[in-house]
Write a protein that holds these residues in place. Sequence first.
Motif, PDB file in Angstrom:
ATOM      1  N   ASP A 165       0.670  -0.957  -0.334  1.00 29.68           N
ATOM      2  CA  ASP A 165       0.005   0.228  -0.324  1.00 29.68           C
ATOM      3  C   ASP A 165       0.588   1.482  -0.188  1.00 29.68           C
ATOM      4  O   ASP A 165       0.150   2.753   0.581  1.00 29.68           O
ATOM      5  N   ALA A 166       2.192   1.351  -0.187  1.00 30.22           N
ATOM      6  CA  ALA A 166       3.068   2.401   0.300  1.00 30.22           C
ATOM      7  C   ALA A 166       2.784   3.264  -1.134  1.00 30.22           C
ATOM      8  O   ALA A 166       2.944   2.756  -2.364  1.00 30.22           O
ATOM      9  N   ALA A 167       2.352   4.650  -0.967  1.00 33.44           N
ATOM     10  CA  ALA A 167       2.324   5.147  -1.874  1.00 33.44           C
ATOM     11  C   ALA A 167       3.817   5.628  -3.023  1.00 33.44           C
ATOM     12  O   ALA A 167       3.857   6.066  -4.267  1.00 33.44           O
ATOM     13  N   CYS A 168       5.197   5.304  -2.359  1.00 29.80           N
ATOM     14  CA  CYS A 168       6.365   5.464  -3.591  1.00 29.80           C
ATOM     15  C   CYS A 168       6.470   3.857  -3.714  1.00 29.80           C
ATOM     16  O   CYS A 168       7.184   3.652  -4.756  1.00 29.80           O
ATOM     17  N   ALA A 169       5.951   2.704  -4.196  1.00 27.40           N
ATOM     18  CA  ALA A 169       5.761   2.031  -4.579  1.00 27.40           C
ATOM     19  C   ALA A 169       5.599   2.118  -6.156  1.00 27.40           C
ATOM     20  O   ALA A 169       6.082   1.173  -6.783  1.00 27.40           O
TER      21      ALA A 169
ATOM     22  N   VAL B 139       5.582  12.871  -0.602  1.00 25.29           N
ATOM     23  CA  VAL B 139       5.207  11.827  -0.689  1.00 25.29           C
ATOM     24  C   VAL B 139       4.568  10.759   0.180  1.00 25.29           C
ATOM     25  O   VAL B 139       3.057  10.225   0.401  1.00 25.29           O
ATOM     26  N   CYS B 140       5.355  10.683   1.257  1.00 24.57           N
ATOM     27  CA  CYS B 140       5.410  10.201   2.339  1.00 24.57           C
ATOM     28  C   CYS B 140       3.729  10.407   3.207  1.00 24.57           C
ATOM     29  O   CYS B 140       2.909   9.898   3.853  1.00 24.57           O
ATOM     30  N   ARG B 141       3.455  12.389   2.804  1.00 25.01           N
ATOM     31  CA  ARG B 141       2.839  13.061   3.620  1.00 25.01           C
ATOM     32  C   ARG B 141       1.466  12.256   3.207  1.00 25.01           C
ATOM     33  O   ARG B 141       0.272  12.257   3.723  1.00 25.01           O
ATOM     34  N   ARG B 142       1.392  11.577   2.442  1.00 21.32           N
ATOM     35  CA  ARG B 142       0.040  11.381   1.296  1.00 21.32           C
ATOM     36  C   ARG B 142      -0.044   9.505   1.500  1.00 21.32           C
ATOM     37  O   ARG B 142      -1.082   9.345   0.984  1.00 21.32           O
ATOM     38  N   CYS B 143       0.905   9.127   2.242  1.00 19.16           N
ATOM     39  CA  CYS B 143       1.045   7.891   2.452  1.00 19.16           C
ATOM     40  C   CYS B 143      -0.210   6.208   3.575  1.00 19.16           C
ATOM     41  O   CYS B 143       0.499   7.343   4.128  1.00 19.16           O
ATOM     42  N   PRO B 144      -0.634   5.431   3.155  1.00 19.74           N
ATOM     43  CA  PRO B 144      -0.829   5.310   4.463  1.00 19.74           C
ATOM     44  C   PRO B 144      -0.335   4.719   4.974  1.00 19.74           C
ATOM     45  O   PRO B 144      -1.300   4.237   6.602  1.00 19.74           O
TER      46      PRO B 144
ATOM     47  N   ARG C  48       3.749   2.684   9.985  1.00 19.70           N
ATOM     48  CA  ARG C  48       4.588   0.973  10.397  1.00 19.70           C
ATOM     49  C   ARG C  48       5.860   1.340   9.140  1.00 19.70           C
ATOM     50  O   ARG C  48       6.746   0.815   9.604  1.00 19.70           O
ATOM     51  N   CYS C  49       5.840   2.409   8.544  1.00 19.35           N
ATOM     52  CA  CYS C  49       7.432   2.240   7.179  1.00 19.35           C
ATOM     53  C   CYS C  49       8.417   2.974   8.451  1.00 19.35           C
ATOM     54  O   CYS C  49       9.091   1.870   8.314  1.00 19.35           O
ATOM     55  N   ALA C  50       7.735   4.323   9.298  1.00 18.81           N
ATOM     56  CA  ALA C  50       8.578   4.794  10.467  1.00 18.81           C
ATOM     57  C   ALA C  50       9.132   3.530  10.448  1.00 18.81           C
ATOM     58  O   ALA C  50       9.977   3.561  11.627  1.00 18.81           O
TER      59      ALA C  50
ATOM     60  N   GLY D  25      18.347   6.886   4.579  1.00 17.78           N
ATOM     61  CA  GLY D  25      17.494   6.957   3.061  1.00 17.78           C
ATOM     62  C   GLY D  25      16.128   8.436   3.955  1.00 17.78           C
ATOM     63  O   GLY D  25      16.130   8.424   5.293  1.00 17.78           O
ATOM     64  N   VAL D  26      14.330   7.552   3.180  1.00 16.95           N
ATOM     65  CA  VAL D  26      13.317   8.444   3.943  1.00 16.95           C
ATOM     66  C   VAL D  26      12.382   7.980   4.126  1.00 16.95           C
ATOM     67  O   VAL D  26      12.008   6.781   3.157  1.00 16.95           O
ATOM     68  N   TRP D  27      12.006   7.393   5.258  1.00 16.08           N
ATOM     69  CA  TRP D  27      11.517   6.214   5.561  1.00 16.08           C
ATOM     70  C   TRP D  27      10.168   7.016   6.686  1.00 16.08           C
ATOM     71  O   TRP D  27       9.801   7.859   7.450  1.00 16.08           O
ATOM     72  N   GLY D  28       8.859   6.306   6.339  1.00 17.74           N
ATOM     73  CA  GLY D  28       7.487   7.131   7.192  1.00 17.74           C
ATOM     74  C   GLY D  28       7.517   8.486   7.083  1.00 17.74           C
ATOM     75  O   GLY D  28       7.233   9.806   7.680  1.00 17.74           O
ATOM     76  N   GLY D  29       8.117   9.165   6.374  1.00 14.15           N
ATOM     77  CA  GLY D  29       8.445  10.941   6.090  1.00 14.15           C
ATOM     78  C   GLY D  29       9.443  11.153   7.008  1.00 14.15           C
ATOM     79  O   GLY D  29       8.875  12.482   7.261  1.00 14.15           O
TER      80      GLY D  29
HETATM   81  S1  SF4 Z   1       6.011   6.537   4.448  1.00 16.21           S
HETATM   82 FE1  SF4 Z   1       7.514   5.058   3.782  1.00 16.21          FE
HETATM   83  S2  SF4 Z   1       6.592   3.641   2.299  1.00 16.21           S
HETATM   84 FE2  SF4 Z   1       5.671   5.505   2.350  1.00 16.21          FE
HETATM   85  S3  SF4 Z   1       5.779   6.440   0.597  1.00 16.21           S
HETATM   86 FE3  SF4 Z   1       7.199   7.781   2.747  1.00 16.21          FE
HETATM   87  S4  SF4 Z   1       8.797   5.736   2.215  1.00 16.21           S
HETATM   88 FE4  SF4 Z   1       7.712   4.969   0.517  1.00 16.21          FE
END
Ligand code: SF4
Length: 73
Positions: free
Chosen positions: A6-10, A37-42, A46-48, A59-63
Amino acid sequence: MDWQRDAACADTDDPDLFFPISLNGPGARQVERARAVCRRCPVAVRCAEWARETHQRSGVWGGVSVEPENYGR
Ligand code: SF4
């Protein structure tokens, strides 16, 4: 790792966006684009969590910031 479905970056065409080479200049702008991108990620929470649990060092994880000491902020 099911959350990644479900990742917005997928489906991004620029996966390098989430791995800036620096936090300054162009790198800082890259971080902001990734965080947008992360701000609109559902699955951002969990990513963070995953990044923290697996001790990701870049890297950028979970915004959140690429700086490990900032994970969870
Ligand atoms: S929060 Fe994680 S999974 Fe979601 S867009 Fe950002 S890096 Fe990708």
